[in-house]
Design an enzyme around this catalytic site. Structure first.
Site, PDB file in Angstrom:
ATOM      1  N   ALA A  74       0.843  -1.198   0.000  1.00  0.00           N
ATOM      2  CA  ALA A  74       0.000   0.000   0.000  1.00  0.00           C
ATOM      3  C   ALA A  74       0.873   1.241   0.000  1.00  0.00           C
ATOM      4  O   ALA A  74       2.040   1.199   0.398  1.00  0.00           O
ATOM      5  CB  ALA A  74      -0.919   0.011   1.218  1.00  0.00           C
ATOM      6  N   ASP A  75       0.294   2.326  -0.455  1.00  0.00           N
ATOM      7  CA  ASP A  75       0.950   3.625  -0.379  1.00  0.00           C
ATOM      8  C   ASP A  75      -0.137   4.668  -0.155  1.00  0.00           C
ATOM      9  O   ASP A  75      -1.229   4.563  -0.709  1.00  0.00           O
ATOM     10  CB  ASP A  75       1.729   3.935  -1.659  1.00  0.00           C
ATOM     11  CG  ASP A  75       2.642   5.136  -1.464  1.00  0.00           C
ATOM     12  OD1 ASP A  75       3.711   4.955  -0.848  1.00  0.00           O
ATOM     13  OD2 ASP A  75       2.283   6.241  -1.892  1.00  0.00           O
TER      14      ASP A  75
END
Length: 195
Positions: A74-75
């Protein structure tokens, strides 16, 4: 976290160095191993914030994927009027960033990807967005908050799950998206592969 295989025989890898994501994923009770990716996180020229986090989530997952593994990455970034606001360079930068955010609405985007490490196939990918409305607070309050040290490694220079919650008036969307991993999305993805 242990390296126990999940029921279908693969290890689950969290491709993130974020302690917040580690804590959120641990809530599901699924064994996983953390492996931090080392990639260039610079936005591409003209890249929208949602495209940016979506691309980085996939790149992070692929960067650490190995055969026999399921990789979740994720970012998260903050965007104000379309401009990406990453992590502050220092305390002064954090104050300047927060000065722009307080009293206004902005968007927090979290891109997530689930990758099959055996063949590099992107099994799932999405970007979730939550609108955050910040309270109008004075400069002294911002200086005090930055002095806690909390915002110095956070996109947008605040943590909604920490002391930074005092700056937030309301959210339109999922609070876990702002923290960095939308739990409903992750649960649905992993249920499809673990059940």
């Amino acid at each position: 976290m242990g390296e126990s295989p999940i029921p279908f025989g693969r290890s689950l890898i969290l491709a993130s160095g974020s302690p917040r994501r580690r804590e959120l994923l641990a809530m599901l009770g699924i064994p996983f191993t953390v492996r931090s990716p080392d990639i260039d996180e610079s936005p591409a020229t003209g890249e929208a914030a949602s495209q940016y986090v979506g691309r980085l989530a996939i790149e992070k997952a692929l960067a650490v994927a190995q055969a026999g593994e399921l990789v979740l990455a994720a970012d998260t970034t903050v965007a104000l009027n379309g401009e990406i606001l990453g992590k502050p360079l220092d305390a002064d930068d954090a104050v300047a960033m927060l000065t722009r955010l307080v009293g206004h609405a902005h968007q927090t985007h979290t891109g997530m990807a689930l990758v099959d490490g055996s063949n590099g196939e992107v099994l799932r990918a999405t970007v979730d967005t939550t609108q955050v409305v910040m309270r109008a607070v004075d400069h002294d309050t911002l200086r005090w908050y930055v002095g806690t040290g909390e915002p110095l490694d956070k996109a947008g220079s605040y943590a909604v799950q920490g002391v930074g919650s005092v700056l937030v008036d309301r959210l339109d969307g999922n609070v876990h998206t702002v923290i960095g991993l939308t739990m409903t999305t992750v649960y649905n993805w992993l249920s499809a592969y673990i059940a």
